[in-house]
Design a protein around this motif. Structure first.
Motif, short mmCIF file in Angstrom:
data_model
loop_
_atom_site.label_atom_id
_atom_site.label_comp_id
_atom_site.label_asym_id
_atom_site.label_seq_id
_atom_site.Cartn_x
_atom_site.Cartn_y
_atom_site.Cartn_z
N GLY A 1 -3.67 11.05 -5.63
CA GLY A 1 -5.12 11.56 -4.81
C GLY A 1 -5.72 11.97 -6.29
N SER A 2 -5.10 12.50 -6.89
CA SER A 2 -5.97 13.26 -7.95
C SER A 2 -6.50 12.08 -8.40
CB SER A 2 -4.54 14.58 -8.50
OG SER A 2 -5.34 15.21 -9.62
N ALA A 3 -5.53 11.63 -8.83
CA ALA A 3 -6.40 10.86 -9.42
C ALA A 3 -7.50 9.94 -9.43
CB ALA A 3 -5.88 9.89 -10.35
N VAL A 4 -6.96 9.01 -8.47
CA VAL A 4 -7.86 8.33 -7.88
C VAL A 4 -8.91 8.92 -6.96
CG1 VAL A 4 -7.82 6.35 -5.43
CG2 VAL A 4 -5.75 6.29 -6.79
N GLY B 1 -4.07 6.73 -22.19
CA GLY B 1 -3.97 7.87 -20.57
C GLY B 1 -2.60 7.45 -19.92
N LEU B 2 -1.34 7.49 -20.15
CA LEU B 2 -0.57 7.76 -19.95
C LEU B 2 0.78 8.53 -20.65
CD1 LEU B 2 2.29 7.01 -17.72
CD2 LEU B 2 2.73 4.80 -18.94
N LEU C 1 -7.67 8.76 -14.92
CA LEU C 1 -6.51 9.57 -14.11
C LEU C 1 -6.77 10.60 -14.64
CD1 LEU C 1 -4.23 7.32 -17.08
CD2 LEU C 1 -3.77 7.56 -14.14
N SER C 2 -7.95 11.51 -14.21
CA SER C 2 -8.42 12.34 -14.48
C SER C 2 -7.81 13.20 -15.36
CB SER C 2 -8.04 13.54 -12.49
OG SER C 2 -9.02 12.62 -11.85
N THR D 1 -4.20 2.54 -12.17
CA THR D 1 -5.09 0.99 -12.36
C THR D 1 -5.04 0.48 -11.05
OG1 THR D 1 -4.04 2.04 -14.10
CG2 THR D 1 -4.61 -0.11 -13.74
N THR D 2 -4.28 0.05 -10.60
CA THR D 2 -4.15 -0.96 -9.05
C THR D 2 -4.85 -0.55 -8.53
OG1 THR D 2 -1.53 -1.12 -9.52
CG2 THR D 2 -2.91 -1.92 -7.63
N VAL D 3 -5.20 0.84 -8.23
CA VAL D 3 -6.98 0.88 -7.40
C VAL D 3 -8.08 0.89 -7.33
CG1 VAL D 3 -7.71 3.19 -5.72
CG2 VAL D 3 -5.27 3.06 -5.68
N ALA D 4 -7.81 0.84 -8.94
CA ALA D 4 -9.50 -0.09 -9.96
C ALA D 4 -9.50 -0.99 -9.76
CB ALA D 4 -9.14 0.50 -11.44
N LEU D 5 -8.60 -1.60 -10.31
CA LEU D 5 -8.26 -3.46 -9.68
C LEU D 5 -9.04 -4.02 -8.51
CD1 LEU D 5 -5.03 -3.89 -12.48
CD2 LEU D 5 -8.22 -3.90 -12.95
#
Length: 473
Positions: A25-28, A60-61, A245-246, A277-281
């Motif tokens: 939630g923080s990143a998305v 990022g990771l 990824l904030s 990444t899945t959310v971005a795609l």
């Protein structure tokens, strides 16, 4: 939570799942839902997307894991966690100022991010009202011209009273959860809103598969043309992977400080990066089928969400209901991110001054509201005010754009760069190894990335952000 002689008792996540959902939630946030689709479309489609995925894994990771392990080791607010690791590594405690920069960045981003969150609230209300007018089956904004629909956004941001009120409402929602604590407030946002967010995102994406121009979207986003993988495109992919990824705002350090010793940070960091990444795609697969089905050209930036999409919803059956669902989904993402941003300075105030959580969150909210009001008015009555306009980098920018550029191009990359240097070169290796949850070749590969590739990539982001002429931009 009452004050004690040693300060308030430290809260924590109730489970590994709660931590993962909160970190996701923080990143998305709005960057995933707006910036990624626009960047992918403008920078080579499939070439950009493929390189972006590589950048998430290779840059990022490693930084994400670095931030999280610092927090878990320190079990305190970000600066204190940095200090503890530096002390135990027999290094200067001045390294805590790296995290202090992250706390400052989180506070600044919070102050203008809630303005954008307020805009989302406005569109939720607008589509809700339109749904009662046009019904479930009709297109949105029946009887309105294209100019009237696209004019909703500029009219809204020019209304100072409206934007300030919306900003304060969004801030109030944010502090409501942060003041209730980690397990009692922040965790509740993540556990309930993130699954709801994913359901809405997948549902709208499925709609696009059958009711939108999915074929055109797939061509737009995923057609791989190697000749388009230029220097600027690669750097744009690096920057998007980093910002999505904030990283650099001490958020993952703070959230990591609430994690128990039984959690494998290497595995959980991988899950967080994969979900982000899945959310971005999916965001691209969610937005562009609707836009293309309406025969519209995709605009970049905020115009895509607040002008192009409302027009697209006007052209399709059930547009009011679909538009309402879309902006509720965006609102969920914005709220989980704003909660994470507020938690960073709130945790610092609690640890530094031993205030109770409600008082600490109230102080952060008060000062964020002051800057937020200036940001909200900068799109209207204060549009003439350019606080750093004497610098070429900020020429012509109002308060909101100045804060966005200052954090995005300076403080965030600097914070992430120094974090990677600290973990890779300064902190005791045994201490770091005991926290990262990696073993064998994977550990050696991660150390190579955090020592060499991440600093080089972040220096490139920083230099091009400050001196865009390097790439002829």
């Amino acid at each position: 939570m009452a004050l004690t002689q040693s300060g308030p008792a430290r809260d924590g996540w109730s489970s590994r799942t709660a931590f993962i959902l909160a970190a996701i939630g923080s990143a998305v946030g709005l960057g995933n839902l707006v910036r990624f689709p626009a960047e992918a479309g403008a920078n080579g489609g499939g070439a950009f997307v493929l390189f972006y995925i590589f950048c998430v894994i290779l840059i990022g990771l490693p930084v994400l894991l670095s931030e999280t392990l610092i927090g878990r080791h320190g079990q305190a607010a970000a600066p204190e966690s940095f200090r503890k690791m530096a002390e135990q590594s027999r290094r200067s405690t001045a390294w805590e100022h790296v995290a202090s920069l992250g706390v400052f960045s989180a506070f600044v981003v919070l102050s203008f991010y809630c303005v954008l969150g307020g805009w989302v609230l406005y569109y939720i209300g607008t589509f809700l009202g339109d749904l009662f007018t046009t019904g479930i089956t009709g297109g949105a904004f029946a009887g309105s011209s294209v100019e009237e629909v696209e004019g909703i956004f500029p009219a809204m941001i020019a209304n100072g009273g409206m934007t300030v009120t919306l900003d304060l409402v969004f801030l109030a929602i944010t502090i409501f959860f942060v003041a209730r604590g980690v397990s009692g407030g922040i965790e509740k946002v993540a556990v309930y809103l993130m699954p709801a967010f994913f359901l809405l995102l997948v549902g709208i994406t499925i709609y696009g598969m059958f009711g939108g121009a999915m074929g055109q979207t797939l061509d737009y986003l995923f057609t791989f043309e190697p000749d388009k993988l230029t220097g600027p495109v690669m750097l744009a992919a690096v920057g998007q992977a980093f910002f999505s990824l904030s990283l650099g705002v001490a958020g993952m350090i703070t959230y990591g400080s609430y994690v128990g010793r039984n959690v494998n940070l290497g595995v959980t960091s991988g899950i967080i990066a994969t979900a982000d990444t899945t959310v971005a795609l999916l965001a691209g697969l969610c937005i562009f089928p609707i836009v293309f089905a309406a025969g519209l050209a995709p605009n970049g930036g905020l115009g895509l969400m607040f002008q192009t999409l409302p027009h697209a919803f006007q052209e399709i059956p059930g547009g009011s209901l679909l538009g309402l669902a879309f902006f509720i989904m965006v609102g969920f993402a914005a709220l989980t991110s704003s909660v994470a941003l507020m938690e960073v300075p709130t945790a610092w105030v609690i640890d530094r001054f031993r205030f109770t959580r409600p008082i600490a969150a109230g102080m952060v909210t008060f000062f964020a509201a002051i800057i937020g009001i200036l940001s909200a008015l900068s799109t209207g009555s204060l549009a003439w005010f350019h606080p750093l306009g004497f610098l070429p980098m900020f020429e012509g920018m109002g308060v909101l754009d100045t804060l966005d550029t200052f954090t995005g191009k300076i403080t965030l990359p600097v914070g992430a760069l120094l974090t990677s240097i600290f973990v890779g070169w300064i902190a005791n290796k045994r201490l770091v190894d005991s926290e990262n949850g990696l073993g064998g070749g994977l550990h050696l590969f991660w150390r190579f990335l955090v020592c060499w590739l991440c600093p080089i990539a972040l220096i490139a982001i920083l230099l091009v952000g400050i001196f865009p002429s390097i790439l002829g931009q």
